[in-house]
Design a protein around this motif. Structure first.
Motif, mmCIF file in Angstrom:
data_model
loop_
_atom_site.group_PDB
_atom_site.id
_atom_site.type_symbol
_atom_site.label_atom_id
_atom_site.label_comp_id
_atom_site.label_asym_id
_atom_site.label_seq_id
_atom_site.Cartn_x
_atom_site.Cartn_y
_atom_site.Cartn_z
ATOM 1 N N THR A 32 0.625 -1.540 0.312
ATOM 2 C CA THR A 32 -0.036 0.082 0.308
ATOM 3 C C THR A 32 1.008 0.889 0.349
ATOM 4 O OG1 THR A 32 -1.764 -0.894 1.014
ATOM 5 C CG2 THR A 32 -1.978 1.429 1.544
ATOM 6 N N SER A 33 1.623 1.266 0.422
ATOM 7 C CA SER A 33 2.933 2.643 0.915
ATOM 8 C C SER A 33 3.474 2.328 -0.765
ATOM 9 C CB SER A 33 3.803 1.826 2.042
ATOM 10 O OG SER A 33 5.412 3.617 2.105
ATOM 11 N N ASN A 36 0.493 4.097 -2.732
ATOM 12 C CA ASN A 36 0.518 4.949 -2.887
ATOM 13 C C ASN A 36 1.302 6.634 -2.979
ATOM 14 O OD1 ASN A 36 -2.266 4.422 -2.586
ATOM 15 N ND2 ASN A 36 -1.854 4.102 0.372
ATOM 16 N N ASP A 37 2.663 5.549 -2.089
ATOM 17 C CA ASP A 37 3.655 7.199 -2.756
ATOM 18 C C ASP A 37 4.760 7.468 -3.104
ATOM 19 O OD1 ASP A 37 2.463 7.686 0.528
ATOM 20 O OD2 ASP A 37 3.536 5.469 1.276
ATOM 21 N N MET A 40 1.956 6.004 -7.560
ATOM 22 C CA MET A 40 0.647 6.760 -7.925
ATOM 23 C C MET A 40 1.717 8.121 -8.169
ATOM 24 S SD MET A 40 -1.514 4.639 -8.650
ATOM 25 C CE MET A 40 -3.117 5.962 -8.889
ATOM 26 N N ASN A 51 -4.332 13.239 -8.828
ATOM 27 C CA ASN A 51 -4.530 12.684 -6.523
ATOM 28 C C ASN A 51 -5.681 11.509 -6.936
ATOM 29 O OD1 ASN A 51 -3.929 11.769 -4.640
ATOM 30 N ND2 ASN A 51 -3.545 13.364 -3.735
ATOM 31 N N THR A 53 -6.741 9.217 -4.909
ATOM 32 C CA THR A 53 -6.977 9.379 -4.145
ATOM 33 C C THR A 53 -8.576 10.692 -3.944
ATOM 34 O OG1 THR A 53 -5.615 10.408 -2.812
ATOM 35 C CG2 THR A 53 -5.564 8.383 -2.725
ATOM 36 N N LEU A 82 -9.527 6.236 -5.593
ATOM 37 C CA LEU A 82 -9.513 4.699 -4.015
ATOM 38 C C LEU A 82 -9.682 3.572 -4.687
ATOM 39 C CD1 LEU A 82 -11.802 6.696 -1.050
ATOM 40 C CD2 LEU A 82 -8.324 6.845 -1.764
ATOM 41 N N ASN A 85 -6.745 2.580 -6.761
ATOM 42 C CA ASN A 85 -5.580 2.770 -5.876
ATOM 43 C C ASN A 85 -5.673 0.806 -5.423
ATOM 44 O OD1 ASN A 85 -4.013 5.163 -6.229
ATOM 45 N ND2 ASN A 85 -5.047 5.661 -4.064
ATOM 46 N N ASN A 86 -6.867 0.432 -5.232
ATOM 47 C CA ASN A 86 -6.653 -0.525 -4.219
ATOM 48 C C ASN A 86 -7.038 -1.655 -5.679
ATOM 49 O OD1 ASN A 86 -7.353 0.020 -1.341
ATOM 50 N ND2 ASN A 86 -9.566 0.323 -1.899
ATOM 51 N N ASP A 89 -2.995 -1.646 -6.102
ATOM 52 C CA ASP A 89 -2.507 -2.794 -4.513
ATOM 53 C C ASP A 89 -2.247 -4.138 -4.639
ATOM 54 O OD1 ASP A 89 -1.783 -0.395 -3.208
ATOM 55 O OD2 ASP A 89 -3.598 -0.422 -1.452
#
Length: 156
Positions: A32-33, A36-37, A40, A51, A53, A82, A85-86, A89
């Motif tokens: 996840t990090s 997201n970090d 993305m 962004n 999110t 989101l 992102n999932n 992931d």
């Protein structure tokens, strides 16, 4: 009943499963990090500083600048950013697990091949000197009855 539960809880498979779940949770946080970090932000930059999110569809009709503002106000939203992102992931976790399992299977195949090669598959008939299966009790070439002592001596 308590003894049965104790036997069940202490079995190797249950402990292995517990360890797997704990490691999986920690691995999920790392992924996840990573998404997201690290992954993305460059993708968002390439797509015009988007962004993910903050990508959402506001169903209330009142404009909100960010998803956090909409959630704070209690506005109904469809949070497709989101979701993206999932999905990323999940894809990264699935691919990582695929690579690990692939390597484990490759290692197991090598180990099995080594153990198969290490064990003799044939032995020599003491009468006609032909190769016969290791478990044979009669030679398929000369039909001689093989002695048990010959099998023990030849297999070592």
């Amino acid at each position: 009943m308590i003894k049965e539960f104790k036997d069940f809880a202490v079995k190797g498979n249950v402990i292995d499963l517990a360890v797997g779940v704990i490691i999986g949770g920690a691995f999920g946080k790392i992924v996840t990090s990573l998404v997201n970090d690290i992954i993305m932000p460059p993708i968002g930059l390439l797509l015009g500083k988007v962004n993910f999110t903050n990508l959402f569809i506001n169903l209330s009709g009142t404009p909100y600048g960010t998803l956090a503002e909409a959630k704070e106000a209690g506005a109904p939203t469809i949070n497709y950013g989101l979701f993206i992102n999932n999905v990323l992931d999940f894809s990264i976790v699935a691919f990582s697990i695929f690579l690990v399992i692939r390597q484990l299977n490759r290692f197991r195949r090598r180990q099995q091949e080594k153990s198969i090669k290490a064990e003799p598959q044939t032995k020599e008939c003491p009468y006609c000197l032909s190769d016969i299966p290791i478990k044979a009790v009669r030679c398929k070439h000369c039909t001689s009855q093989l002695e048990i002592s010959v099998q023990i001596n030849k297999s070592h």
